[in-house]
Design a protein around this motif. Structure first.
Motif, PDB file in Angstrom:
ATOM      1  N   SER A 173       9.115   2.100  -2.397  1.00 59.18           N
ATOM      2  CA  SER A 173       8.486   2.279  -1.092  1.00 59.18           C
ATOM      3  C   SER A 173       8.501   0.961  -0.326  1.00 59.18           C
ATOM      4  O   SER A 173       8.487  -0.112  -0.919  1.00 59.18           O
ATOM      5  CB  SER A 173       7.035   2.756  -1.237  1.00 59.18           C
ATOM      6  N   CYS A 174       8.530   1.072   0.992  1.00 60.21           N
ATOM      7  CA  CYS A 174       8.437  -0.113   1.845  1.00 60.21           C
ATOM      8  C   CYS A 174       7.695   0.281   3.113  1.00 60.21           C
ATOM      9  O   CYS A 174       8.121   1.194   3.829  1.00 60.21           O
ATOM     10  CB  CYS A 174       9.819  -0.658   2.187  1.00 60.21           C
ATOM     11  N   GLN A 178       7.314  -1.362  11.683  1.00 58.22           N
ATOM     12  CA  GLN A 178       8.327  -0.559  12.350  1.00 58.22           C
ATOM     13  C   GLN A 178       8.559   0.803  11.690  1.00 58.22           C
ATOM     14  O   GLN A 178       8.936   1.774  12.345  1.00 58.22           O
ATOM     15  CB  GLN A 178       9.661  -1.314  12.390  1.00 58.22           C
ATOM     16  N   PHE A 179       8.365   0.876  10.356  1.00 62.74           N
ATOM     17  CA  PHE A 179       8.698   2.109   9.643  1.00 62.74           C
ATOM     18  C   PHE A 179       7.985   2.141   8.295  1.00 62.74           C
ATOM     19  O   PHE A 179       7.456   1.144   7.818  1.00 62.74           O
ATOM     20  CB  PHE A 179      10.218   2.202   9.406  1.00 62.74           C
ATOM     21  N   THR A 180       8.022   3.311   7.679  1.00 59.91           N
ATOM     22  CA  THR A 180       7.585   3.484   6.293  1.00 59.91           C
ATOM     23  C   THR A 180       8.661   4.273   5.567  1.00 59.91           C
ATOM     24  O   THR A 180       9.085   5.336   6.040  1.00 59.91           O
ATOM     25  CB  THR A 180       6.250   4.244   6.203  1.00 59.91           C
ATOM     26  N   LEU A 181       9.133   3.725   4.442  1.00 62.71           N
ATOM     27  CA  LEU A 181      10.166   4.386   3.644  1.00 62.71           C
ATOM     28  C   LEU A 181       9.614   4.664   2.255  1.00 62.71           C
ATOM     29  O   LEU A 181       8.944   3.817   1.655  1.00 62.71           O
ATOM     30  CB  LEU A 181      11.422   3.511   3.546  1.00 62.71           C
ATOM     31  N   VAL A 223      11.835   8.648   5.561  1.00 61.07           N
ATOM     32  CA  VAL A 223      11.643   7.495   6.448  1.00 61.07           C
ATOM     33  C   VAL A 223      10.866   7.956   7.672  1.00 61.07           C
ATOM     34  O   VAL A 223      11.247   8.924   8.339  1.00 61.07           O
ATOM     35  CB  VAL A 223      12.983   6.876   6.894  1.00 61.07           C
ATOM     36  N   CYS A 224       9.768   7.279   7.964  1.00 58.25           N
ATOM     37  CA  CYS A 224       8.955   7.578   9.146  1.00 58.25           C
ATOM     38  C   CYS A 224       8.952   6.352  10.058  1.00 58.25           C
ATOM     39  O   CYS A 224       8.642   5.245   9.611  1.00 58.25           O
ATOM     40  CB  CYS A 224       7.521   7.925   8.737  1.00 58.25           C
TER      41      CYS A 224
END
Length: 241
Positions: A173-174, A178-181, A223-224
């Protein structure tokens, strides 16, 4: 009991001075003394996401027990892992506090304390700060010892599964502004050679997904994007190995 001024610099120095295998113990013992806790434990989340392992424990009286493996399903541990929120309850032994140990969305484990009385907001803030620091401590010291690697394996994996896990990103996870994966393998016990990877540039997220043959896909990657993100670029790569 009070949290007082942030003890984070001193805590990090103590963890860095200790041997890599003892760094978590140093954090647990520091919290036990600062807040007069009856017990402080670090529980690491295993690779399947179904079990936590009590990897370190500082108690007023050391027990010398083997690592305790606890199924998460239906437990408060599962609740804290999935909600990423602090949990506390009164028990016959004192006030139980559980906080998530997470780095950029990657759930590493839990920090559990048994306190003699209900903690004030300063103490809860200090415990949360220590849990955040503990995530970095575990990641950094994982380069020097297999303690945390084996703690994540509630049962010995097959050689094929171990090789496959080594091909996955260090963090599944990251989370960023800018985003969440988030990526996972389901079912986690049947890797089937599937893999994924990702990397970041200054303004681009690259994601790759691979599987050995059609019909065996067990990789899930989500990915969000943040509405406030200024990033406009991302690339994907999918296919059969």
């Amino acid at each position: 009991m009070s949290g007082g001024q942030s003890a984070l610099p001193r805590l990090l120095t103590a963890a860095e001075t200790a041997a890599p295998v003892a760094a978590v113990d140093v954090v647990a013992e520091d919290l036990r003394r600062r807040f007069e806790a009856t017990k402080v434990s670090f529980l690491i989340l295993d690779l399947t996401g179904k079990t936590v392992v009590r990897l370190s424990s500082a108690e007023a009286v050391e027990g010398g027990r083997e690592a305790e493996r606890i199924p998460m399903f239906g437990s408060v541990y599962e609740e804290v892992i999935y909600t990423q929120r602090l949990y506390q309850e009164a028990s016959s032994q004192g006030q139980r506090v559980i906080v998530p140990v997470t780095n950029r969305g990657d759930a590493i484990g839990l920090l559990e304390l048994l306190l003699p009385a209900a903690p004030c907001e300063d103490v809860l803030e200090a415990v949360g700060e220590a849990a955040h620091a503990l995530a970095y401590i575990v990641i950094a010291n994982g380069r020097f010892t297999d303690l945390y690697t084996w703690g994540k394996r509630s049962r010995p994996p097959t050689l094929a599964a171990e090789i496959q896990y080594q091909l996955l990103p260090p963090s599944l996870s990251c989370e960023a502004a800018q985003f969440t994966l988030c990526g996972s393998l389901e079912p986690s016990e049947d890797l089937s050679g599937d893999t994924f990877d990702y990397t970041l540039d200054r303004d681009t997220l690259h994601v790759g997904v691979r599987w050995p043959s059609p019909g065996t896909r067990v990789v899930q990657v989500v990915v969000c994007w943040s509405r406030r993100s200024e990033w406009t670029n991302w690339s994907t790569s999918c296919g059969v190995l």
